[in-house]
Design a protein around this motif. Structure first.
Motif, PDB file in Angstrom:
ATOM      1  N   PRO A  27     -65.302  55.350 -36.840  1.00 28.27           N
ATOM      2  CA  PRO A  27     -65.911  55.628 -35.538  1.00 28.27           C
ATOM      3  C   PRO A  27     -65.148  54.969 -34.401  1.00 28.27           C
ATOM      4  N   SER A  81     -55.529  48.618  -8.848  1.00 29.14           N
ATOM      5  CA  SER A  81     -54.392  47.862  -9.383  1.00 29.14           C
ATOM      6  C   SER A  81     -53.849  48.526 -10.639  1.00 29.14           C
ATOM      7  N   LYS A  82     -54.725  49.188 -11.387  1.00 29.75           N
ATOM      8  CA  LYS A  82     -54.298  49.869 -12.609  1.00 29.75           C
ATOM      9  C   LYS A  82     -53.543  51.159 -12.286  1.00 29.75           C
ATOM     10  N   ASN A  83     -54.077  51.896 -11.322  1.00 30.02           N
ATOM     11  CA  ASN A  83     -53.488  53.204 -11.025  1.00 30.02           C
ATOM     12  C   ASN A  83     -52.255  53.138 -10.140  1.00 30.02           C
ATOM     13  N   HIS A  84     -52.099  52.062  -9.372  1.00 26.81           N
ATOM     14  CA  HIS A  84     -50.986  52.004  -8.431  1.00 26.81           C
ATOM     15  C   HIS A  84     -49.922  50.991  -8.802  1.00 26.81           C
ATOM     16  N   GLY A  85     -50.190  50.248  -9.879  1.00 28.03           N
ATOM     17  CA  GLY A  85     -49.154  49.346 -10.356  1.00 28.03           C
ATOM     18  C   GLY A  85     -48.866  48.189  -9.426  1.00 28.03           C
ATOM     19  N   GLU A  86     -49.799  47.876  -8.546  1.00 22.88           N
ATOM     20  CA  GLU A  86     -49.591  46.701  -7.707  1.00 22.88           C
ATOM     21  C   GLU A  86     -50.832  45.826  -7.765  1.00 22.88           C
ATOM     22  N   ALA A 130     -54.639  41.249 -36.332  1.00 20.72           N
ATOM     23  CA  ALA A 130     -55.518  41.029 -37.476  1.00 20.72           C
ATOM     24  C   ALA A 130     -54.745  40.260 -38.547  1.00 20.72           C
ATOM     25  N   VAL A 172     -56.903  45.232 -43.514  1.00 30.09           N
ATOM     26  CA  VAL A 172     -58.151  44.555 -43.944  1.00 30.09           C
ATOM     27  C   VAL A 172     -59.373  45.240 -43.363  1.00 30.09           C
ATOM     28  N   GLU A 173     -59.261  45.655 -42.090  1.00 30.37           N
ATOM     29  CA  GLU A 173     -60.408  46.296 -41.440  1.00 30.37           C
ATOM     30  C   GLU A 173     -60.654  47.687 -42.033  1.00 30.37           C
ATOM     31  N   ASP A 224     -58.957  43.382 -34.153  1.00 32.03           N
ATOM     32  CA  ASP A 224     -59.799  44.345 -34.841  1.00 32.03           C
ATOM     33  C   ASP A 224     -59.947  44.018 -36.338  1.00 32.03           C
ATOM     34  N   PHE A 225     -60.820  43.060 -36.669  1.00 31.26           N
ATOM     35  CA  PHE A 225     -61.090  42.841 -38.107  1.00 31.26           C
ATOM     36  C   PHE A 225     -62.494  42.296 -38.355  1.00 31.26           C
ATOM     37  N   ASP A 265     -65.818  42.687 -32.826  1.00 32.79           N
ATOM     38  CA  ASP A 265     -64.438  42.546 -32.372  1.00 32.79           C
ATOM     39  C   ASP A 265     -64.212  43.253 -31.045  1.00 32.79           C
ATOM     40  N   GLN A 277     -64.051  49.154 -43.870  1.00 28.09           N
ATOM     41  CA  GLN A 277     -64.654  50.446 -43.506  1.00 28.09           C
ATOM     42  C   GLN A 277     -64.753  51.358 -44.743  1.00 28.09           C
ATOM     43  N   ASN A 300     -40.190  49.202  -9.150  1.00 30.97           N
ATOM     44  CA  ASN A 300     -41.326  48.393  -9.582  1.00 30.97           C
ATOM     45  C   ASN A 300     -41.307  48.277 -11.111  1.00 30.97           C
ATOM     46  N   ALA A 302     -42.480  46.162 -13.172  1.00 33.17           N
ATOM     47  CA  ALA A 302     -43.752  45.808 -13.823  1.00 33.17           C
ATOM     48  C   ALA A 302     -44.590  47.061 -14.055  1.00 33.17           C
ATOM     49  N   PHE A 303     -44.589  47.937 -13.059  1.00 30.42           N
ATOM     50  CA  PHE A 303     -45.381  49.162 -13.193  1.00 30.42           C
ATOM     51  C   PHE A 303     -44.785  50.084 -14.256  1.00 30.42           C
ATOM     52  N   ASP A 351     -53.058  45.129 -13.045  1.00 35.18           N
ATOM     53  CA  ASP A 351     -53.181  46.130 -14.111  1.00 35.18           C
ATOM     54  C   ASP A 351     -54.632  46.277 -14.598  1.00 35.18           C
ATOM     55  N   PRO A 366     -55.951  47.894 -38.738  1.00 31.78           N
ATOM     56  CA  PRO A 366     -55.343  46.919 -39.652  1.00 31.78           C
ATOM     57  C   PRO A 366     -55.854  47.119 -41.082  1.00 31.78           C
ATOM     58  N   GLN A 380     -46.026  48.874 -17.441  1.00 30.68           N
ATOM     59  CA  GLN A 380     -47.447  49.213 -17.518  1.00 30.68           C
ATOM     60  C   GLN A 380     -47.616  50.689 -17.900  1.00 30.68           C
TER      61      GLN A 380
END
Lengths: 255, 471
Positions: free
Chosen positions: B35, B139-144, B386, A230-231, B418-419, B440, A235, A24, A26-27, B163, A228, A30
């Protein structure tokens, strides 16, 4: 281009699944997204595949190169920094003698006093630290937003100073010499595998060599794949407001 | 920092109405001075009884009865309206198409709490049901890929997850209560939505109100429903009448996913009960149990295993109560005095990487803004990286020059990358007198509406929703 050897260090390990016939794929991709560990790389007998091994060595080389790299002084000059050097004379000495990377000669301290704005609200320092690449990669963006933002807020911003062969503690010496309120030091982080571009920011209110390390407020992991530049700059401006208002920094500060 | 939010979920369905209360825990996981507020845990603290949705004889929703029911459940749970920080009232299935649905929804969401959002629309319902059923997590935990069918009384809402993210949603007029009958088999009601299908099956003369239903005919109908769901998941062709069951739009192509069923009918999919006669079928005065057993039998006869959902009849209400909320990034720029904001339309602008393109998009921004003459919509800027500081300045100037400041409304900007703090700070220099909310890590699209709550730590809660009665 076909006769060129491909640059293995530019390839993202995270995007490549090297298992020969994954059930698999794809997995696998992931799974790889969830960790920086080198997983789903397959094997040759009981060992790494050649590609994995080469990639590992290339990434390690990035870290080594970063430590030995010098900051592009053209960039430093263009941005108008005042340049000084610690008591270290070369990179070898910088690595061997951390103590010398924290102090200036008497003459250098006098030069700083003679050439820089005294008693600023905010003193900005850039230090090469353990990665010159980190400064080259992030300085322009973060410097722009910092100077514009701090000036717009009405702070008296000091002369920006670049320190060669510098450890974090030079900020204390500069703060003491110039009588600064908030000192901000941007410094190249110790590189990790494949990451030579990460920069940190140390901040302190009335930064002083008589205070413990815990006086410093830290923003780390500043680079395109972390926070990033700029961010991070925005901050840091926010944190400057807090430090100026509370008149303290580091662990004494409840954020 | 550890804080929590109390959230309510109300699902006002074709057949049933349910309420749940849950607690959403937030934690600042920061290791440095930046934070990082995240949702750390969700806990369902109260589940109501499953009620029949109160309907008046003229087929409108019985609002007083509904309010009464909600009030009773709040009392039983020991929760006051003022204790709630977030939540969603979702009106689903056929109920959403009733004449007074919009009015009921609005009145109920105000009644349920200040920051409780009203939502409807088959696509959002599909998404929330799939999340509540656990298809996203699976779907996230089993990859299908996992396709969840939430089969309710009036509609079947499907969501495909890859996913952990919904990759597509669609809905169909398939449900347990599209045909209602008495214990003796006398048919009370047949939804007009399935008329074409009945004709195609040659049942139009035998299945209509007043007629006594024959078990074999009902079984043919529910088996056909099951077959349609099976053929959708297998991407096989559908008959013209089956295609007409899609609500709004058909489903796009996808690779064969795992199948999961939730919703009231799922209670009979995952149970070893097979109706043998009319009396068995009419257990709840509808064809729900028969539809459930038909789905189970059809899928197993064709060798397709069904994944067990975490929730069946409660999938949608749990989705509404626990999955409607998301958090912004933690370095943002938010003028607290204008929060909360409710029901703000979203206008999407794709963020190009080069300075020249940003300047060009000023024209596009102005054109799109003409669609919103009275309101300044939230500007959603897609793009995952960014930009440089010089591009942030160009972008800020472009926005400042093109938004109608004379409307004197707060400027809300939603970024994917993230900006937000950097853009907010830079914008403030161009628009000193405008109240700015710049957030963001939020993905929103044209046609969405958003609600933004008051800040929690350094983040703000956001609900992105596809509005109310678009279908």
């Amino acid at each position: 281009m076909d006769d060129m050897v491909k640059d293995i260090s530019t390839q993202e390990i995270k995007d490549t699944v090297l298992i020969d016939t994954p059930q698999n794929p794809a997995f696998c991709r992931q799974l790889k997204k969830t960790t920086n560990a080198r997983i789903c790389i397959g094997r040759a007998g009981s060992r790494f595949k050649t590609e994995t091994l080469l990639k590992f060595r290339a990434d390690h080389a990035i870290a080594m190169d970063a430590v030995w790299s010098d900051v592009d002084e053209g960039l430093i000059d263009r941005l108008g920094f005042f340049k000084v050097q610690t008591q270290v004379n070369n990179k070898e000495e910088y690595i061997r003698r951390p103590d010398l990377g924290r102090i200036f000669s008497k003459e250098t301290t006098e030069q700083i006093k003679a050439n820089c704005i005294m008693s600023p609200d905010v003193q900005l320092i850039v230090a090469d630290g353990l990665s010159g690449y980190a400064i080259d990669a992030n300085l322009e963006d973060i410097f722009g937003i910092l100077t514009d933002g701090l000036t717009a807020k009405g702070y008296k911003v000091g002369t920006p100073i670049f320190v060669k062969y510098s450890r974090v503690a030079t900020m204390d010496k500069i703060s003491e010499a110039l009588n600064a309120k908030v000192t901000i030091q941007l410094i190249g982080e110790r590189p990790g595998l494949a990451t030579g571009e990460s920069m940190s920011c140390y901040m302190a209110y009335e930064s002083s060599s008589k205070k413990p390390e815990s006086q410093r407020t830290v923003v780390s992991n500043i680079y395109r794949k972390g926070i990033p530049p700029v961010e991070a700059g925005a901050q840091i401006i926010h944190l400057t407001d807090v430090l100026m208002r509370e008149k303290k920094s580091g662990t004494e500060l409840k954020l | 920092m550890q804080e929590s939010l109390l959230s309510v979920g109300v699902d006002l369905g074709t057949t049933t109405t349910q309420i749940i209360f849950s607690r959403i825990y937030l934690e600042d996981k920061a290791v440095t001075a930046v934070p990082e507020v995240k949702i750390s845990r969700k806990e369902i603290i109260y589940k109501s009884t499953v009620y029949f949705t109160p309907v008046l004889s003229d087929n409108r929703i019985d609002l007083p009865a509904l309010k009464n029911l909600v009030e009773k459940e709040y009392l039983k749970a020991g929760i006051k309206k003022n204790d709630l920080q977030t939540g969603a009232v979702i009106i689903t299935g056929e109920t959403a198409r009733k004449e007074n649905a919009s009015a009921v929804l609005q009145s109920l969401s105000d009644f349920a709490g200040d920051f409780v959002v009203a939502t409807a629309g088959p696509d959002l319902e599909s998404l929330l049901a799939g999340l509540g059923a656990g298809a996203g997590e699976k779907s996230k935990n089993h990859g299908e890929a996992v396709l969840n069918f939430d089969i309710g009384g009036g509609t079947t809402n499907a969501a495909l997850f890859i996913d952990g993210e919904a990759s597509s949603t669609f809905a169909l007029d398939i449900g347990g209560r599209l045909l209602r009958l008495q214990k003796d088999g006398t048919i009370n009601y047949v939804s007009a939505k399935i008329k074409d299908l009945l004709v195609e099956l040659g049942l139009e003369d035998k299945i209509h109100p007043g007629e006594k239903a024959d078990f074999a005919d009902l079984h043919l109908l529910t088996r056909t429903f099951a077959k349609i769901l099976y053929r959708i998941i297998k991407q096989l062709t559908l008959t013209p009448a089956a295609k007409k069951l899609f609500i709004g739009h058909e489903c796009g192509p996808f690779e064969l996913p795992l199948a999961m069923i939730s919703g009231g009918v799922a209670e009979y999919v995952y149970r070893d009960f097979t109706p043998r006669n009319i009396e068995d079928v009419a257990l709840f005065g509808d064809i729900g149990p028969l539809l459930g057993s038909s789905v189970r039998d059809y899928f197993s006869a064709h060798g397709m295993q069904l994944q067990k959902p975490k929730e069946k009849i409660r999938a949608t209400v749990i989705g509404a109560g626990t999955h409607s909320l998301c958090l912004s990034g933690s370095t943002i720029s938010a003028d607290e005095s204008v929060l909360p904001i409710k029901n703000l339309p979203v206008m999407q602008l794709s963020l190009e990487q080069s300075t020249a393109d940003i300047e060009k998009s000023g024209k596009i921004l102005q054109q799109k803004l003409r669609l919103f003459p009275d309101d300044l919509p939230a500007l959603a800027l897609a793009g995952t990286a960014a930009p440089s500081y010089s591009d942030v300045k160009t972008l800020a100037r472009m926005i400042a020059e093109n938004i109608p400041v004379q409307l004197n409304q707060p400027l809300v900007i939603l970024l994917e990358a993230d900006f937000a703090k950097a853009l907010g700070l830079t914008l403030k220099r161009y628009l000193a007198d405008t109240q700015i909310i710049c957030l963001d890590r939020i993905k929103a699209h044209d046609g969405d509406y958003i609600d933004i709550g008051r800040s929690i730590g350094s983040a703000v809660p956001v609900v992105v929703k596809t509005l109310i009665f678009t279908a």
